[in-house]
Scaffold this active site. Structure first.
Site, short mmCIF file in Angstrom:
data_model
loop_
_atom_site.label_atom_id
_atom_site.label_comp_id
_atom_site.label_asym_id
_atom_site.label_seq_id
_atom_site.Cartn_x
_atom_site.Cartn_y
_atom_site.Cartn_z
N LYS A 190 0.83 -1.20 0.00
CA LYS A 190 0.00 0.00 0.00
C LYS A 190 0.88 1.27 0.00
O LYS A 190 2.09 1.18 0.12
CB LYS A 190 -0.97 -0.04 1.18
CG LYS A 190 -1.98 -1.22 1.06
CD LYS A 190 -2.91 -1.05 -0.11
CE LYS A 190 -3.69 -2.26 -0.59
NZ LYS A 190 -4.39 -3.10 0.31
C1 LIG Z 1 -5.59 -4.09 0.60
C2 LIG Z 1 -7.05 -3.86 0.55
C3 LIG Z 1 -7.90 -4.17 1.63
C4 LIG Z 1 -7.46 -4.96 2.81
O1 LIG Z 1 -6.34 -4.50 3.45
P1 LIG Z 1 -5.36 -5.55 4.18
O2 LIG Z 1 -4.45 -4.64 4.94
O3 LIG Z 1 -4.67 -6.30 3.07
O4 LIG Z 1 -6.18 -6.42 5.04
C5 LIG Z 1 -9.22 -3.80 1.55
N1 LIG Z 1 -9.71 -3.18 0.47
C6 LIG Z 1 -8.95 -2.89 -0.60
C7 LIG Z 1 -9.56 -2.18 -1.76
C8 LIG Z 1 -7.60 -3.24 -0.60
O5 LIG Z 1 -6.84 -2.99 -1.67
#
Ligand SMILES: *Cc1c(COP(=O)(O)O)cnc(C)c1O
Length: 379
Positions: A190
């Site tokens: 992210k």
């Molecule tokens: C990455 C992601 C999540 C979940 O986040 P995690 O930290 O991987 O649990 C939820 N929604 C979207 C759109 C994502 O890209």
């Protein structure tokens, strides 16, 4: 020396980016002997709240946990209907299902991959309690026009801003600071990473308290206070979903560099946009680059050429992706299937190009050239 992922180029669709202080911070946290929730987690919460311009932020174990707990805090329970785009990562939907609530899938605007006021207003039913916009690619989603109706019906907006940490609204206010219940992910790839982690921006102090109990096994006392007491109180449901200090340490080391990531990701996205202008047969998914801290660079191609283009680029070492296969077509969520023509088309057309801060302008040039060749070859 621990190998760092600095070599990641077009062979990775996405990649974490380390600024240099993460290893020391992580080692210090390891040596401290406190691996669970610690003062480091509290400090990370304060720093994130300050960056966003909000009063408080609640750190949790992942973006999925952030959504799960935020939904619970918003009152999601069996029977609750949550209006949500099908065009998202499956985590969004699993978080809804985890609360016992059910998704009411809605279509997105194919030009942005996001829902808008109209989609939301058309989809509301008497059972809708929550609307869950997904900030696809980091794009800010503005539901202001729908908000009087949502407020009148007592509907809460829970934002999935997993892609959008650091993005701003056209008013320049950061995503997370508009008064909605906003959820971020700090997963490996992210905009900011904790290794794994998430953050919720609560709307009120009471909600913050609720969220802290939900993440900490339902225990009323904070971990610090608890250490000074001979007992503790469990007053309701709770999960083991706190952010470990090891993860908070990584996030704390990343946070001061966010402005560099913002500049870099925007600049890379614009380089792609310029380069792709001359490529026939693709449409760039618009991320609102003047305001977003972009997380993806997505394009649409003809659906009958998408898979051959994908295979050809993969064969040439270019880590092309398809974010996301629609959720209403997944076996697990089929019982909530509705016809969603735009989403189904988009799911067949979408390609996500390698996009992360390690990329160079030459990488982008190479990807664009190869994409153009692949499109010509499949004409
Ligand atoms: C990455 C992601 C999540 C979940 O986040 P995690 O930290 O991987 O649990 C939820 N929604 C979207 C759109 C994502 O890209």
């Amino acid at each position: 020396m621990i190998p760092s992922p600095t070599a990641a180029g077009i062979a990775r669709n996405a990649s974490p980016y380390l600024h240099g202080g993460e290893e020391t911070a992580l080692c210090q946290a390891l040596r401290s002997g406190q691996y669970g929730h610690s003062e480091l987690t509290d400090t990370f919460e304060h720093r994130v709240a300050r960056l966003l311009g909000v009063e408080d932020a609640v750190a949790v174990a992942s973006g999925t946990a952030a959504l799960h707990l935020a939904l619970l805090a918003a009152g999601a329970e069996p029977g609750t209907e949550v209006v949500v785009p099908s065009f998202t990562y499956c985590a969004t939907v699993q978080a809804i299902v985890a609360t016992g609530a059910h998704p009411r899938f809605i279509d997105v605007d194919p030009d942005t991959g996001c829902i808008d006021d109209q989609h939301v207003l058309e989809a509301l039913t008497g059972n809708t309690r929550i609307v869950l916009p997904v900030l696809y690619g980091g794009r800010p989603v503005d539901l202001t026009a729908a908000s009087p109706v949502l407020a009148a019906r007592g509907i809460t907006v829970v934002e999935d801003a997993a892609h959008a940490f650091g993005s701003r609204h056209p008013s320049r206010v950061r995503v997370g600071a508009t008064g909605d219940l906003t959820c971020f992910s700090f997963g490996p790839i992210k905009n900011l990473t904790c290794g794994q982690g998430g953050m919720i921006v609560p709307r009120t102090r009471t909600e913050a308290t609720t969220l802290r109990r939900l993440r900490g096994l339902g225990v009323v006392q904070s971990p610090t206070r608890r250490a000074e007491m001979t007992s503790y109180t469990v007053d309701g449901f709770g999960m083991r979903a706190q952010m470990p200090s090891l993860n908070a340490a990584i996030g704390l080391a990343q946070l001061p560099h966010l402005h560099k990531i913002e500049t870099r990701r925007r600049s890379l996205w614009r380089t792609y946009a310029d380069a792709l202008r001359t490529v026939d047969g693709i449409t760039l998914v618009d991320v609102d680059i003047d305001h977003a801290l972009p997380h993806l660079c997505a394009v649409r191609v003809d659906s009958d050429r998408r898979d051959p283009v994908f295979s050809r680029l993969r064969g040439r070492g270019i880590a092309i992706g398809t974010h996301y296969p629609p959720n209403h077509l997944q076996p697990a969520f089929r019982r909530w299937h509705r016809a969603l023509p735009s989403t189904e088309q988009l799911g067949r057309k979408i390609l996500t190009l390698p996009f992360h801060p390690h990329l160079t302008e030459q990488d982008i040039d190479h990807v664009t050239t190869e994409l153009a060749h692949a499109l010509e070859a499949t004409r």
